[in-house]
Design a protein around this motif. Structure first.
Motif, PDB file in Angstrom:
ATOM      1  N   SER A 157     -15.927  -7.222   4.721  1.00  0.00           N
ATOM      2  CA  SER A 157     -15.438  -7.594   6.039  1.00  0.00           C
ATOM      3  C   SER A 157     -16.451  -7.429   7.092  1.00  0.00           C
ATOM      4  N   ILE A 158     -16.989  -8.272   7.763  1.00  0.00           N
ATOM      5  CA  ILE A 158     -17.928  -8.048   8.683  1.00  0.00           C
ATOM      6  C   ILE A 158     -17.317  -7.411   9.929  1.00  0.00           C
ATOM      7  N   SER A 159     -18.109  -6.588  10.624  1.00  0.00           N
ATOM      8  CA  SER A 159     -17.424  -5.951  11.732  1.00  0.00           C
ATOM      9  C   SER A 159     -18.258  -6.303  13.128  1.00  0.00           C
ATOM     10  N   TYR A 160     -17.592  -6.764  14.153  1.00  0.00           N
ATOM     11  CA  TYR A 160     -18.117  -7.201  15.117  1.00  0.00           C
ATOM     12  C   TYR A 160     -17.089  -7.421  16.269  1.00  0.00           C
ATOM     13  N   GLN A 161     -17.586  -7.811  17.414  1.00  0.00           N
ATOM     14  CA  GLN A 161     -16.678  -7.696  18.691  1.00  0.00           C
ATOM     15  C   GLN A 161     -16.052  -6.477  19.064  1.00  0.00           C
ATOM     16  N   GLY A 162     -15.100  -6.411  19.756  1.00  0.00           N
ATOM     17  CA  GLY A 162     -14.656  -5.295  20.523  1.00  0.00           C
ATOM     18  C   GLY A 162     -13.715  -4.396  19.490  1.00  0.00           C
ATOM     19  N   LEU A 163     -13.579  -3.232  19.642  1.00  0.00           N
ATOM     20  CA  LEU A 163     -12.788  -2.340  18.703  1.00  0.00           C
ATOM     21  C   LEU A 163     -11.478  -2.962  18.371  1.00  0.00           C
ATOM     22  N   GLY A 164     -10.671  -3.368  19.166  1.00  0.00           N
ATOM     23  CA  GLY A 164      -9.475  -4.189  18.781  1.00  0.00           C
ATOM     24  C   GLY A 164      -9.542  -5.012  17.816  1.00  0.00           C
ATOM     25  N   ASN A 165     -10.545  -6.083  18.017  1.00  0.00           N
ATOM     26  CA  ASN A 165     -10.673  -7.019  17.263  1.00  0.00           C
ATOM     27  C   ASN A 165     -11.354  -6.571  15.941  1.00  0.00           C
ATOM     28  N   ARG A 166     -12.338  -5.456  15.997  1.00  0.00           N
ATOM     29  CA  ARG A 166     -12.675  -5.067  14.456  1.00  0.00           C
ATOM     30  C   ARG A 166     -11.431  -4.355  13.859  1.00  0.00           C
ATOM     31  N   ILE A 167     -10.427  -3.577  14.504  1.00  0.00           N
ATOM     32  CA  ILE A 167      -9.605  -3.129  13.538  1.00  0.00           C
ATOM     33  C   ILE A 167      -8.526  -4.138  13.009  1.00  0.00           C
ATOM     34  N   LEU A 168      -8.144  -5.249  14.021  1.00  0.00           N
ATOM     35  CA  LEU A 168      -7.357  -6.012  13.440  1.00  0.00           C
ATOM     36  C   LEU A 168      -8.093  -7.123  12.092  1.00  0.00           C
ATOM     37  N   ALA A 169      -9.275  -7.103  12.418  1.00  0.00           N
ATOM     38  CA  ALA A 169     -10.008  -7.921  11.355  1.00  0.00           C
ATOM     39  C   ALA A 169     -10.040  -7.260  10.077  1.00  0.00           C
ATOM     40  N   ALA A 170     -10.235  -5.906  10.235  1.00  0.00           N
ATOM     41  CA  ALA A 170     -10.480  -4.984   8.694  1.00  0.00           C
ATOM     42  C   ALA A 170      -8.898  -5.045   8.368  1.00  0.00           C
ATOM     43  N   ALA A 171      -7.595  -4.989   9.077  1.00  0.00           N
ATOM     44  CA  ALA A 171      -6.343  -4.984   8.479  1.00  0.00           C
ATOM     45  C   ALA A 171      -6.111  -6.195   7.863  1.00  0.00           C
ATOM     46  N   SER A 172      -6.588  -7.308   8.498  1.00  0.00           N
ATOM     47  CA  SER A 172      -6.421  -8.711   7.793  1.00  0.00           C
ATOM     48  C   SER A 172      -6.975  -8.600   6.463  1.00  0.00           C
ATOM     49  N   ALA A 173      -8.218  -8.480   6.468  1.00  0.00           N
ATOM     50  CA  ALA A 173      -9.097  -8.280   5.195  1.00  0.00           C
ATOM     51  C   ALA A 173      -8.701  -7.636   4.297  1.00  0.00           C
ATOM     52  N   PHE A 174      -8.043  -6.345   4.719  1.00  0.00           N
ATOM     53  CA  PHE A 174      -7.164  -5.300   3.603  1.00  0.00           C
ATOM     54  C   PHE A 174      -6.260  -6.127   2.851  1.00  0.00           C
ATOM     55  N   LEU A 175      -5.197  -6.723   3.772  1.00  0.00           N
ATOM     56  CA  LEU A 175      -4.006  -7.452   3.229  1.00  0.00           C
ATOM     57  C   LEU A 175      -4.666  -8.562   2.195  1.00  0.00           C
ATOM     58  N   TYR A 176      -5.530  -9.308   2.702  1.00  0.00           N
ATOM     59  CA  TYR A 176      -6.077 -10.326   1.702  1.00  0.00           C
ATOM     60  C   TYR A 176      -6.370  -9.767   0.487  1.00  0.00           C
ATOM     61  N   ALA A 177      -7.302  -8.641   0.528  1.00  0.00           N
ATOM     62  CA  ALA A 177      -7.853  -8.098  -0.695  1.00  0.00           C
ATOM     63  C   ALA A 177      -6.694  -7.598  -1.609  1.00  0.00           C
ATOM     64  N   VAL A 178      -5.568  -6.869  -1.106  1.00  0.00           N
ATOM     65  CA  VAL A 178      -4.446  -6.553  -1.606  1.00  0.00           C
ATOM     66  C   VAL A 178      -3.584  -7.697  -2.572  1.00  0.00           C
ATOM     67  N   LEU A 179      -3.650  -8.624  -1.716  1.00  0.00           N
ATOM     68  CA  LEU A 179      -2.928  -9.680  -2.222  1.00  0.00           C
ATOM     69  C   LEU A 179      -3.615 -10.479  -3.418  1.00  0.00           C
ATOM     70  N   THR A 180      -4.866 -10.585  -3.490  1.00  0.00           N
ATOM     71  CA  THR A 180      -5.935 -11.212  -4.369  1.00  0.00           C
ATOM     72  C   THR A 180      -6.597 -10.182  -5.356  1.00  0.00           C
ATOM     73  N   ASP A 181      -6.251  -9.020  -5.378  1.00  0.00           N
ATOM     74  CA  ASP A 181      -6.791  -7.953  -6.328  1.00  0.00           C
ATOM     75  C   ASP A 181      -8.373  -7.734  -6.054  1.00  0.00           C
ATOM     76  N   ARG A 182      -8.835  -7.669  -4.836  1.00  0.00           N
ATOM     77  CA  ARG A 182     -10.188  -7.572  -4.445  1.00  0.00           C
ATOM     78  C   ARG A 182     -10.431  -6.103  -4.057  1.00  0.00           C
ATOM     79  N   VAL A 183     -11.642  -5.632  -4.302  1.00  0.00           N
ATOM     80  CA  VAL A 183     -12.209  -4.339  -3.555  1.00  0.00           C
ATOM     81  C   VAL A 183     -12.592  -4.614  -2.070  1.00  0.00           C
ATOM     82  N   LEU A 184     -11.990  -4.057  -1.192  1.00  0.00           N
ATOM     83  CA  LEU A 184     -12.321  -4.013   0.356  1.00  0.00           C
ATOM     84  C   LEU A 184     -13.540  -3.272   0.455  1.00  0.00           C
ATOM     85  N   LEU A 185     -14.660  -3.839   1.194  1.00  0.00           N
ATOM     86  CA  LEU A 185     -15.867  -3.184   1.558  1.00  0.00           C
ATOM     87  C   LEU A 185     -16.068  -3.616   3.071  1.00  0.00           C
TER      88      LEU A 185
END
Length: 548
Positions: A157-185
């Motif tokens: 998960s690439i981190s950029y934009q403001g802090l709120g965007n970064r937090i929401l992006a990381a949470a979205s990536a984590f859920l997708y990783a959980v759904l697809t059995d991927r390691v989140l980095l």
């Protein structure tokens, strides 16, 4: 609201009764545990028509009656962490009056399984070294991993934009990783490695950038040849391709193309399933889009029987302030918020060039007084009825804004005028940075502290379209009053000035407008009942309760 009396708390001020009740909470908890254990059995025996969701919700409601639960109903792991390395993980319940929602048992189980995956395949393991070498070779992987072990797959998960965007992006990536059995980095740049505790026990969620073969990954964009959308157009991936690429870049930014947004289609998810490395860039909260993917819907329903609670659970699981930030939070809370009968959060975000708007100030005061969040004021010089110290109620107003003008005006109003209700109103603002500064640690530290402080309030007013407010409301389990932006650049205060949002979950600002089932453009806010359009962004999507 919690009652208060004269027993002293952490800061020497009056402590809430719910803190004092811990002294005799053991007996109550024993009864509560017996009740919680009994509820499902009674519900199951009372009739064949009782659903699993109903049983879980009944138990969750019962749990909310007890003392603060440090593990949030099993959401957080009970071991694998050093308390000294992350104070917030062990202390946050003493600062929250709202216990929040209880996670489903299936979510708890899934999280423990995912933590094991992160440990087995994460940085520092033989599996990770093997995967990095495969990526460096530029070849797709073949077969399974080591003997007896499934191959490890990854999502960066690439981190950029403001802090709120970064937090929401990381949470979205984590859920997708959980759904697809991927390691989140998570890309550690832009302070993502400097603000939060590690969420996974016994491993890290941060990508080691020095050894990562894709050296320019932070600059990937809509024009990157390896993006899924571009590879589809060029037939490098998909049914016509002869072999899979070593990785695929998932571009889900605000400027994503129709081809990029095919990510939200089942057919394309089947293609991506076998690509070992995915690198994702987004500045949005993608979760409502994942609920449109038919292949994910059953799993998502089991994970989140209450669909409007997704970020509430993911945020509390992933984002714990590190000790440096936690110090900012607790010192401010103890000094200015702890003793108030009610805490009111007001998040002010101005998107125009004029940061000092009398119209917006009038919108804030009209909204908070009309909704009975703040008391109305008496005319200047009009005496207030006397109230004893024992009966007087107090409100602490927490204002967050890049500018101090709104805070100064509201504070002056409640200093210069008595309130109709005789309530004492204190107005506070932790910082006023004037301008948003990307990638500056001191700025992001204050932003994260203020987001978290807002999440500790009892009621919350937010500015529409603001990811800063989205994160605060989700962490706090608060359905906010949202101040609407005037239409067509009008300077008139909207009527009504604000409205209660339909749920606490954030809004997906740049969703797809394509129905994968019929393979044509469509209004994606009408496909799934609990995925609807946002009040503050008419084209956006958000998760709402099943009954909404």
């Amino acid at each position: 609201m919690p009652q208060w009396d004269t027993e002293k708390g952490r800061d020497g001020a009056a402590a809430p009764l719910h803190h004092r009740r811990r002294k005799w909470g053991c007996a109550v908890n024993a009864v509560l545990v017996a009740f919680v254990v009994t509820v499902p059995a009674v519900a199951i025996l009372s009739g064949a028509g009782t659903s699993a969701s109903a049983v879980w919700i009944g138990s969750a409601s019962a749990l909310r009656l007890g003392a603060p639960d440090r593990l949030l109903g099993g959401l957080l792991a009970d071991d694998g962490f050093d308390e000294r390395s992350c104070h917030s993980r062990y202390q946050f319940t003493t600062y929250r009056r709202n216990a929040g929602r209880q996670p489903s048992p299936y979510l708890v189980t899934k999280l423990r399984r995912h933590e094991a995956l992160q440990r087995r395949c994460g940085p520092g393991t033989a599996a990770y070294s093997d995967a990095v070498e495969q990526l460096r070779s530029g070849k797709s992987h073949a077969g399974s991993g080591t003997i007896g072990s499934p191959v490890c797959r990854y999502l960066v998960s690439i981190s950029y934009q403001g802090l709120g965007n970064r937090i929401l992006a990381a949470a979205s990536a984590f859920l997708y990783a959980v759904l697809t059995d991927r390691v989140l980095l998570v890309d550690p740049s832009n302070e993502m490695g400097e603000l939060f505790c590690e969420p996974f026990p016994g491993t890290t969620w941060l990508l080691p950038p020095a050894s990562f073969p894709l050296t320019g990954y932070t600059n990937f964009s809509i024009d990157t040849a390896d993006s899924y959308g571009n590879m589809l157009k060029n037939k490098v991936i998909g049914a016509a391709a002869q072999q899979l690429p070593a990785f695929a870049y998932i571009h889900l930014d605000h400027d994503a193309t129709v081809q990029d947004n095919l990510f939200f289609c089942d057919e394309d998810q089947r293609v991506l399933r076998d690509v070992r490395w995915l690198v994702m860039r987004t500045d949005s909260y993608l979760v409502p889009g994942l609920f449109l993917v038919t292949g994910f819907q059953e799993e998502l329903h089991m994970l989140f029987p209450e669909p409007d609670s997704v970020f509430h659970h993911l945020g509390r699981y992933l984002f714990h302030p590190n000790n440096h930030v936690w110090g900012f939070i607790t010192r401010y809370y103890d000094a200015y918020l702890a003793t108030a009968h009610q805490r009111v959060g007001i998040q002010v975000r101005v998107f125009g060039d004029d940061p000092e708007s009398p119209e917006l100030l009038r919108q804030i005061t009209t909204c908070t007084q009309k909704e009975n969040l703040l008391p109305e004021l008496l005319a200047a010089g009009e005496p207030a009825a006397a109230a004893s110290a024992r009966t007087r109620k107090s409100k602490a107003v927490l204002v967050t804004s890049l500018k101090s003008w709104y805070y100064d005006q509201i504070k002056s109003m409640y200093w210069e005028h008595a309130t109709v209700t005789r309530e004492a109103v204190g107005v506070h603002q932790p910082s006023h940075e004037k301008h948003q500064r990307f990638g500056v640690r001191s700025h992001d530290t204050k932003a994260w502290a203020e987001i978290y402080l807002l999440s500790l309030t009892d009621v919350l007013v937010t500015s529409g379209k603001s990811t800063f407010g989205y994160v605060a409301q989700g962490l706090g389990g608060l359905t906010p009053w949202v101040m609407y932006k005037p239409a067509n650049g009008s300077l008139l205060v909207p009527d009504p000035p604000c409205g209660r949002d339909v749920s606490m979950d954030p809004c997906f600002h740049s969703p797809p407008f394509y129905d994968c089932r019929i393979k044509q453009g469509a209004d994606t806010g009408t496909i799934v009942p609990h995925v609807q359009h946002c009040k503050d962004v008419s084209w956006g999507l958000k998760l709402v309760p099943h009954s909404a």
